[in-house]
Motif scaffolding. Structure first.
Motif, PDB file in Angstrom:
ATOM      1  N   GLU A  68      13.102   5.230  -3.795  1.00 50.70           N
ATOM      2  CA  GLU A  68      12.344   6.070  -3.947  1.00 50.70           C
ATOM      3  C   GLU A  68      11.128   5.330  -5.544  1.00 50.70           C
ATOM      4  O   GLU A  68      10.451   5.851  -5.912  1.00 50.70           O
ATOM      5  N   GLU A  69      11.911   5.468  -6.675  1.00 50.01           N
ATOM      6  CA  GLU A  69      12.007   4.939  -7.688  1.00 50.01           C
ATOM      7  C   GLU A  69      11.552   3.622  -7.596  1.00 50.01           C
ATOM      8  O   GLU A  69       9.996   3.775  -8.641  1.00 50.01           O
ATOM      9  N   HIS A  72       7.516   4.506  -5.410  1.00 46.84           N
ATOM     10  CA  HIS A  72       6.994   5.309  -6.983  1.00 46.84           C
ATOM     11  C   HIS A  72       6.393   4.559  -7.997  1.00 46.84           C
ATOM     12  O   HIS A  72       5.454   4.513  -8.298  1.00 46.84           O
ATOM     13  N   GLY A  75       2.827   2.591  -6.558  1.00 49.28           N
ATOM     14  CA  GLY A  75       2.599   3.432  -5.789  1.00 49.28           C
ATOM     15  C   GLY A  75       2.299   3.150  -4.682  1.00 49.28           C
ATOM     16  O   GLY A  75       1.633   3.867  -3.733  1.00 49.28           O
ATOM     17  N   GLU A  77       5.786   3.905  -1.213  1.00 43.74           N
ATOM     18  CA  GLU A  77       6.751   5.598  -1.282  1.00 43.74           C
ATOM     19  C   GLU A  77       7.985   4.819  -0.612  1.00 43.74           C
ATOM     20  O   GLU A  77       8.644   5.171  -2.310  1.00 43.74           O
ATOM     21  N   TYR A  78       8.105   3.843  -0.804  1.00 43.97           N
ATOM     22  CA  TYR A  78       9.966   3.164  -1.160  1.00 43.97           C
ATOM     23  C   TYR A  78       9.770   1.307  -0.794  1.00 43.97           C
ATOM     24  O   TYR A  78       8.649   1.205   0.062  1.00 43.97           O
TER      25      TYR A  78
END
Length: 99
Positions: A68-69, A72, A75, A77-78
């Motif tokens: 996730e990080e 993110h 830009g 999702e995963y």
């Protein structure tokens, strides 16, 4: 760690990353990958596959952040794996990850 993720996002906007398994794998095989960034919560199969590829092709690999990080930061999702394809960005990312 904030600097690392910020630079990762900047690298994405500059078009210096290959994000996702297929793109990262192609970058490694074509000799374009300068660094592999692997999520700490990636599957065991993904970790094994990219650690083996990194060893075989001589590409540095680091495990940092969650899927996730990483997603993110660029830009999306995963993302479990990201390949840095430009030497300058890859060297900075590697240095900041090791701090």
């Amino acid at each position: 760690m904030f600097k690392f993720f910020s630079l990762l996002g900047l690298s994405k906007r500059a078009g210096m990353l290959a994000a996702g398994e297929a793109k990262a794998e192609n970058a490694v095989r074509q000799g374009e990958a300068q660094l592999l960034v692997l999520a700490i919560d990636a599957s065991d199969n993904t970790k094994k596959k990219f650690h083996n590829s990194a060893l075989y092709y001589g590409v540095p690999i680091i495990e940092i952040g969650t899927k996730e990080e990483l997603g993110h930061a660029i830009g999306e999702e995963y993302r479990a794996i990201i390949a840095g394809t430009e030497t300058g960005f890859a060297e900075k990312l590697y240095a900041w990850a090791k701090q």
